[in-house]
Write a protein that holds these residues in place. Structure first.
Motif, PDB file in Angstrom:
ATOM      1  N   PRO A 193       1.160  -1.032  -0.285  1.00 35.75           N
ATOM      2  CA  PRO A 193       0.011   0.148  -0.663  1.00 35.75           C
ATOM      3  C   PRO A 193       0.381   1.385  -0.858  1.00 35.75           C
ATOM      4  N   SER A 194       1.639   1.459   0.322  1.00 33.39           N
ATOM      5  CA  SER A 194       3.046   2.376   0.388  1.00 33.39           C
ATOM      6  C   SER A 194       3.712   2.785  -1.320  1.00 33.39           C
ATOM      7  N   SER A 195       3.718   1.965  -1.461  1.00 36.65           N
ATOM      8  CA  SER A 195       4.212   1.452  -3.246  1.00 36.65           C
ATOM      9  C   SER A 195       2.966   2.367  -4.067  1.00 36.65           C
ATOM     10  N   LEU A 196       4.257   3.708  -4.853  1.00 35.81           N
ATOM     11  CA  LEU A 196       3.966   3.929  -5.502  1.00 35.81           C
ATOM     12  C   LEU A 196       2.914   3.929  -7.535  1.00 35.81           C
ATOM     13  N   HIS A 197       3.207   2.649  -7.656  1.00 39.37           N
ATOM     14  CA  HIS A 197       2.572   1.691  -9.019  1.00 39.37           C
ATOM     15  C   HIS A 197       1.122   1.897  -8.512  1.00 39.37           C
ATOM     16  N   GLN A 198       0.705   0.913 -10.024  1.00 41.60           N
ATOM     17  CA  GLN A 198      -0.724   1.087 -10.009  1.00 41.60           C
ATOM     18  C   GLN A 198      -1.010   0.010  -9.102  1.00 41.60           C
ATOM     19  N   GLU A 199      -0.589  -1.046  -8.969  1.00 37.70           N
ATOM     20  CA  GLU A 199      -0.490  -2.130  -7.762  1.00 37.70           C
ATOM     21  C   GLU A 199      -0.754  -1.396  -6.556  1.00 37.70           C
ATOM     22  N   GLY A 200       0.642  -0.881  -5.881  1.00 41.83           N
ATOM     23  CA  GLY A 200       0.540  -0.050  -4.791  1.00 41.83           C
ATOM     24  C   GLY A 200      -0.724   0.498  -4.441  1.00 41.83           C
ATOM     25  N   ARG A 201      -0.783   1.247  -5.050  1.00 43.18           N
ATOM     26  CA  ARG A 201      -2.183   2.613  -5.335  1.00 43.18           C
ATOM     27  C   ARG A 201      -3.451   1.374  -4.874  1.00 43.18           C
ATOM     28  N   ARG A 202      -3.294   0.136  -6.132  1.00 47.02           N
ATOM     29  CA  ARG A 202      -5.027  -0.449  -5.962  1.00 47.02           C
ATOM     30  C   ARG A 202      -4.739  -0.600  -4.201  1.00 47.02           C
ATOM     31  N   ALA A 203      -3.591  -1.032  -3.730  1.00 47.81           N
ATOM     32  CA  ALA A 203      -3.545  -1.789  -2.683  1.00 47.81           C
ATOM     33  C   ALA A 203      -3.769  -1.158  -1.087  1.00 47.81           C
ATOM     34  N   HIS A 204      -3.594   0.514  -1.693  1.00 51.86           N
ATOM     35  CA  HIS A 204      -3.645   1.318  -0.826  1.00 51.86           C
ATOM     36  C   HIS A 204      -5.151   1.914  -0.882  1.00 51.86           C
ATOM     37  N   GLU A 205      -6.013   1.856  -2.237  1.00 51.76           N
ATOM     38  CA  GLU A 205      -7.231   2.416  -2.342  1.00 51.76           C
ATOM     39  C   GLU A 205      -8.211   1.503  -1.500  1.00 51.76           C
ATOM     40  N   LYS A 206      -7.521   0.451  -1.321  1.00 54.39           N
ATOM     41  CA  LYS A 206      -8.127  -1.214  -0.772  1.00 54.39           C
ATOM     42  C   LYS A 206      -7.917  -0.868   1.047  1.00 54.39           C
ATOM     43  N   LEU A 207      -7.230  -0.462   1.711  1.00 57.21           N
ATOM     44  CA  LEU A 207      -6.555  -0.585   3.029  1.00 57.21           C
ATOM     45  C   LEU A 207      -7.249   0.737   3.041  1.00 57.21           C
ATOM     46  N   GLU A 208      -7.980   2.484   1.949  1.00 59.60           N
ATOM     47  CA  GLU A 208      -8.695   2.783   2.892  1.00 59.60           C
ATOM     48  C   GLU A 208      -9.776   2.924   2.753  1.00 59.60           C
TER      49      GLU A 208
END
Length: 383
Positions: free
Chosen positions: A31-46
């Motif tokens: 979730p802390s990564s800037l790439h697409q998969e990281g952004r998807r994980a971050h969005e899911k977390l929030e």
């Protein structure tokens, strides 16, 4: 096996593991990564943080994902270590070891730790707390529901007297709500507390994940990253958080069983009172049952040691406990009950019976029958 140790941990919902696996495979990015998969994980977390906040009555910004109640409690108490000005900390004598032991460590470091005891009915009176509050009081720690007896503390009243005592500086009020969440309707915003701890496996979610509600930000002692507002560094357990979120969203449905649980609890209490020598803890429980959650009961059959009775009942097919699963030594196991004025011998004979939404009246009746039989056999054996 008839499982009556729901206060220690709850059987997870059958589909929770599938939900966790799907989350882990679908949102595998950091979730802390800037790439697409990281952004998807971050969005899911929030998204899950917002869903938890909607159920709990807080805001997403006030929720920090942790490994459970013990870590959440320690995070709040350890924040005092960052302060230069030591002062008073007030803690109830009934607290879980994850609150009690850190406060005792503070005492050894020069903090003025005052212990507030409950009355014989298990309740902490607001006027008793008021007398302990001083200008240098920094924190008050009182749990919402006692993990051993099920007594419900009057948090709103206790917070009110704390706020009245605030003069030059605010007093942080923290509540361990591990046994509250999932057993009673919970709205964090309406309680008026500053922080609270919640653990997923107490309401049929996965183990190893929980929440820290923190309305007033405190300094953290962890270092190593900016995760969770910098208070809890480390890559978030996304699959565990997913399982907890779903379990938390099912709490309102589970609470619809509360009236049936109360009927079973009355059946249980009346049955125990018929066993020769048995005692409800506290003894006023049956007359003041509305001050207690219907999911937890403590009783004693002195002079039978609680551990012996638990082992015998285990062999008979019933899972009970002697109290908190985090208390193993004799003194730590009886401390919470003794804080209610229960004598040490009776507390040492205590057992905890905790039910869940799936418990049936037939199971309670079966427990009472076997408990009466075993108490009679053991009683004759020690005479």
């Amino acid at each position: 096996m008839i499982y009556l140790d729901w206060a220690a941990t709850t059987p997870p919902y059958g589909d929770i593991q599938n939900i966790m696996n799907e989350t882990a495979l679908t949102y595998y990015g950091n979730p802390s990564s800037l790439h697409q998969e990281g952004r998807r994980a971050h969005e899911k977390l929030e998204e899950m943080r917002s869903r938890c906040a909607a159920i709990l009555g807080g805001t997403p910004q006030e929720l920090i994902f942790t490994s459970g109640g013990t870590e959440s409690n320690n995070m709040i108490i350890s924040s005092l270590l960052t302060r230069r000005d030591k002062g008073r900390v007030i803690v109830s004598g009934m607290e879980h070891p994850s609150v009690w032991e850190p406060t005792q460590a503070l005492s050894k470091q020069g903090w003025d730790v005052k212990v507030i005891k409950a009355g014989s009915n298990g309740l902490i009176r607001p006027e008793k707390l008021s007398r302990l509050l001083t200008e240098d009081t920094k924190m008050v720690l009182i749990m919402g529901v006692h993990n051993e007896s099920g007594v419900i503390q009057p948090l709103n009243d206790l917070v009110e007297v704390t706020r009245k005592a605030e003069s030059k500086r605010p007093i942080h009020f923290h509540s361990d709500l591990v046994q509250y969440a999932g057993k009673l309707p919970l709205n964090l915003g309406s309680l008026g507390i500053d922080s609270a701890s919640i653990s997923s496996h107490k309401f049929r979610g996965p183990r190893g994940v929980g929440l820290l509600y923190e309305k007033k930000p405190l300094s953290g002692v962890y270092a190593g990253g900016d995760h969770e507002r910098g208070l809890r560094p480390g890559t978030e357990n996304l699959s565990g958080i997913a399982g907890m979120t779903v379990a938390l969203e099912r709490v309102p449905q589970a609470l619809e069983c509360s009236q049936a649980a109360r009927r079973r609890m009355i059946l249980l209490m009346n049955g125990i009172k018929e066993i020769p020598g048995a005692r409800l803890l506290p003894q006023e429980r049956l007359e003041n049952d509305l001050h207690f959650t219907p999911w937890i009961l403590n009783c004693a059959l002195p002079p039978l040691p609680g551990e012996v009775l638990v082992r015998v009942m285990d062999e008979a097919g019933f899972a009970l406990s002697t109290g908190s699963a985090c208390s193993s030594q004799k003194k730590s196991r009886t401390r919470g009950l003794e804080a209610m004025g229960i004598d040490a011998k009776t507390a040492f004979s205590s057992i905890r019976i905790s039910q869940g939404p799936n418990t049936t009246e037939e199971e309670i009746s079966s427990l009472l029958r076997v408990l009466k039989e075993q108490a009679s056999l053991l009683g004759r054996a020690i005479r």
